[in-house]
Design a protein around this motif. Structure first.
Motif, PDB file in Angstrom:
ATOM      1  N   THR A  53      26.961  33.996  49.418  1.00 54.78           N
ATOM      2  CA  THR A  53      28.251  34.289  49.486  1.00 54.78           C
ATOM      3  C   THR A  53      28.644  35.695  49.755  1.00 54.78           C
ATOM      4  OG1 THR A  53      28.242  32.744  47.486  1.00 54.78           O
ATOM      5  CG2 THR A  53      30.327  34.366  47.838  1.00 54.78           C
ATOM      6  N   ASP A  54      29.399  36.040  50.574  1.00 60.20           N
ATOM      7  CA  ASP A  54      29.843  37.265  51.317  1.00 60.20           C
ATOM      8  C   ASP A  54      30.842  37.908  50.495  1.00 60.20           C
ATOM      9  OD1 ASP A  54      28.118  37.076  53.626  1.00 60.20           O
ATOM     10  OD2 ASP A  54      29.279  35.475  53.968  1.00 60.20           O
ATOM     11  N   ALA A  55      32.148  37.111  49.893  1.00 58.32           N
ATOM     12  CA  ALA A  55      33.229  37.565  49.261  1.00 58.32           C
ATOM     13  C   ALA A  55      33.712  36.732  48.256  1.00 58.32           C
ATOM     14  CB  ALA A  55      34.376  37.945  50.410  1.00 58.32           C
ATOM     15  N   PHE A  56      34.736  37.158  47.386  1.00 57.98           N
ATOM     16  CA  PHE A  56      35.023  36.440  46.136  1.00 57.98           C
ATOM     17  C   PHE A  56      36.399  36.650  45.876  1.00 57.98           C
ATOM     18  CE2 PHE A  56      30.783  38.298  45.901  1.00 57.98           C
ATOM     19  CZ  PHE A  56      29.939  37.172  45.574  1.00 57.98           C
ATOM     20  N   VAL A  57      37.269  35.473  45.649  1.00 57.05           N
ATOM     21  CA  VAL A  57      38.286  35.629  44.981  1.00 57.05           C
ATOM     22  C   VAL A  57      38.342  35.561  43.302  1.00 57.05           C
ATOM     23  CG1 VAL A  57      41.117  34.392  44.704  1.00 57.05           C
ATOM     24  CG2 VAL A  57      39.830  34.395  46.940  1.00 57.05           C
ATOM     25  N   VAL A  58      38.700  36.616  42.716  1.00 58.04           N
ATOM     26  CA  VAL A  58      38.388  36.847  41.221  1.00 58.04           C
ATOM     27  C   VAL A  58      39.876  36.981  40.547  1.00 58.04           C
ATOM     28  CG1 VAL A  58      36.330  38.098  41.594  1.00 58.04           C
ATOM     29  CG2 VAL A  58      38.468  39.360  41.641  1.00 58.04           C
ATOM     30  N   GLN A  59      39.575  36.164  39.397  1.00 60.51           N
ATOM     31  CA  GLN A  59      40.892  36.123  38.556  1.00 60.51           C
ATOM     32  C   GLN A  59      40.393  36.152  36.791  1.00 60.51           C
ATOM     33  OE1 GLN A  59      40.311  31.376  39.548  1.00 60.51           O
ATOM     34  NE2 GLN A  59      40.062  33.188  40.858  1.00 60.51           N
ATOM     35  N   SER A  60      41.245  36.055  35.945  1.00 61.26           N
ATOM     36  CA  SER A  60      41.153  35.665  34.730  1.00 61.26           C
ATOM     37  C   SER A  60      42.505  35.179  34.209  1.00 61.26           C
ATOM     38  CB  SER A  60      40.716  37.036  33.793  1.00 61.26           C
ATOM     39  OG  SER A  60      40.445  36.620  32.706  1.00 61.26           O
ATOM     40  N   ARG A  73      45.593  44.797  35.233  1.00 58.57           N
ATOM     41  CA  ARG A  73      45.069  46.070  35.576  1.00 58.57           C
ATOM     42  C   ARG A  73      43.436  45.951  35.748  1.00 58.57           C
ATOM     43  NH1 ARG A  73      49.188  47.224  31.916  1.00 58.57           N
ATOM     44  NH2 ARG A  73      47.871  47.035  30.158  1.00 58.57           N
ATOM     45  N   PHE A  74      42.760  44.948  34.663  1.00 58.37           N
ATOM     46  CA  PHE A  74      41.346  45.075  34.753  1.00 58.37           C
ATOM     47  C   PHE A  74      40.800  44.408  36.195  1.00 58.37           C
ATOM     48  CE2 PHE A  74      37.969  41.519  34.636  1.00 58.37           C
ATOM     49  CZ  PHE A  74      37.009  42.310  34.433  1.00 58.37           C
ATOM     50  N   ILE A  75      41.700  43.099  36.775  1.00 59.90           N
ATOM     51  CA  ILE A  75      41.383  42.487  37.898  1.00 59.90           C
ATOM     52  C   ILE A  75      41.531  43.770  38.910  1.00 59.90           C
ATOM     53  CG2 ILE A  75      41.885  40.769  39.632  1.00 59.90           C
ATOM     54  CD1 ILE A  75      40.569  39.934  37.295  1.00 59.90           C
ATOM     55  N   ALA A  76      42.471  44.463  39.062  1.00 54.25           N
ATOM     56  CA  ALA A  76      42.718  45.425  39.801  1.00 54.25           C
ATOM     57  C   ALA A  76      41.728  46.376  40.155  1.00 54.25           C
ATOM     58  CB  ALA A  76      44.087  45.979  39.926  1.00 54.25           C
ATOM     59  N   GLY A  77      41.215  46.958  38.860  1.00 51.74           N
ATOM     60  CA  GLY A  77      40.154  47.957  38.803  1.00 51.74           C
ATOM     61  C   GLY A  77      38.726  47.236  39.307  1.00 51.74           C
ATOM     62  N   ALA A  78      38.712  46.260  39.054  1.00 52.90           N
ATOM     63  CA  ALA A  78      37.494  45.408  39.721  1.00 52.90           C
ATOM     64  C   ALA A  78      37.450  45.089  41.140  1.00 52.90           C
ATOM     65  CB  ALA A  78      37.413  43.976  39.042  1.00 52.90           C
TER      66      ALA A  78
END
Length: 281
Positions: A53-60, A73-78
């Motif tokens: 895997t090269d890239a990721f869409v991340v969420q919570s 704010r956590f997701i943006a920091g990550a």
């Protein structure tokens, strides 16, 4: 990269390191599963990267309105610390006292969409209290990734998404789990054809070693069934996702390539569609 393809995993959950173990355990308790990975950015990049895997869409997801801001704010920091490999989605909650302010902060943080989980957040997708949230996202041009399907609840069935698709035709929506986990054929029959709807493969493909405690025992699509549904939806409407950290990244990727899709279909699903939906093309 794997087999010559750039791969973007369009459905990954991450958590702050101090609460990750508890958050993963809570999700496992909810779904009667045993997650394969740790749920933190470093582990995701390492283990999924090793699988190709090269890239990721991340969420919570915010289970209560009070958590919306801190999660975003956590997701943006990550994303900022994610080696250029992460696209971040924020979260919203329909019971927030100030949805407009939540959305303004989300966009100011540079996040590229909104993740909702009706079953965990305890609202039906078509509940009218959600309509201000959809209207704001439609106006802002922010797509939504929405958890779909679970026979134990009546929040996220395909029937609940239908009125939203009709009432917000300019709101881009990704229906997770092939449009409805364990309701795959129903979802395709009822929802395919909407110009504003995409689906993802996450937690739907039958991968080696995958175990689930929810009855019936067979809760995943075999290769033939999955390939047939992908072509019914249209390969330009499907995104690759693994539901990190739940499953083995290697096994999920093996299950995808076992579908026997064409090179053009693979390219679209593995990265092109997600880049188009989440505004990174």
């Amino acid at each position: 990269m794997r087999n010559g393809y750039t791969i973007l995993d369009a459905h990954c959950h991450i958590y702050p390191a101090r609460i990750a173990a508890k958050a993963v355990e809570s999700t496992d308790d909810f779904y009667l599963t045993h997650s394969a990975c740790r749920g933190v950015v470093e582990d995701m990049i390492s283990t999924c990267g090793a699988a190709g895997t090269d890239a990721f869409v991340v969420q919570s997801v915010a289970s209560i309105p009070h958590h919306v801001g801190s999660i975003n704010r956590f997701i943006a920091g990550a994303v900022a610390e994610g080696q250029g490999k992460l696209i971040g989605l924020g979260t919203l909650h329909p019971d927030s006292p100030d949805l407009a302010a939540d959305l303004a902060e989300l966009t100011a943080l540079g996040l590229h969409g909104v993740k909702l989980h009706p079953d965990m957040q305890k609202f039906a997708i078509d509940d009218k209290k959600c309509y201000p949230m959809y209207e704001l996202c439609e106006q802002a041009g922010l797509p939504m990734l929405i958890h779909m399907g679970d026979p134990r609840y009546d929040f996220s069935s395909p029937d609940h998404l239908l009125p939203v698709l009709r009432d917000f035709p300019d709101l881009g929506i990704v229906g997770a789990h092939m449009g409805g986990w364990m309701a795959w054929d129903e979802a395709c029959d009822k929802l395919s054809g909407f110009a504003n709807l995409y689906v993802d493969t996450c937690s739907s493909l039958a991968a080696e070693g995958k175990r689930h405690g929810i009855e019936p025992e067979v809760v995943y699509l075999d290769s033939e069934h999955a390939a047939r549904l992908i072509r019914a939806w249209g390969a330009d409407k499907v995104l690759y996702g693994t539901d990190y950290p739940m499953w083995s990244p290697e096994a999920e990727m093996e299950a995808f390539f076992a579908l026997g899709l064409t090179e053009a279909e693979n390219r679209a699903i593995l990265s092109e569609n997600a880049l188009r939906v989440f505004g990174k093309s």
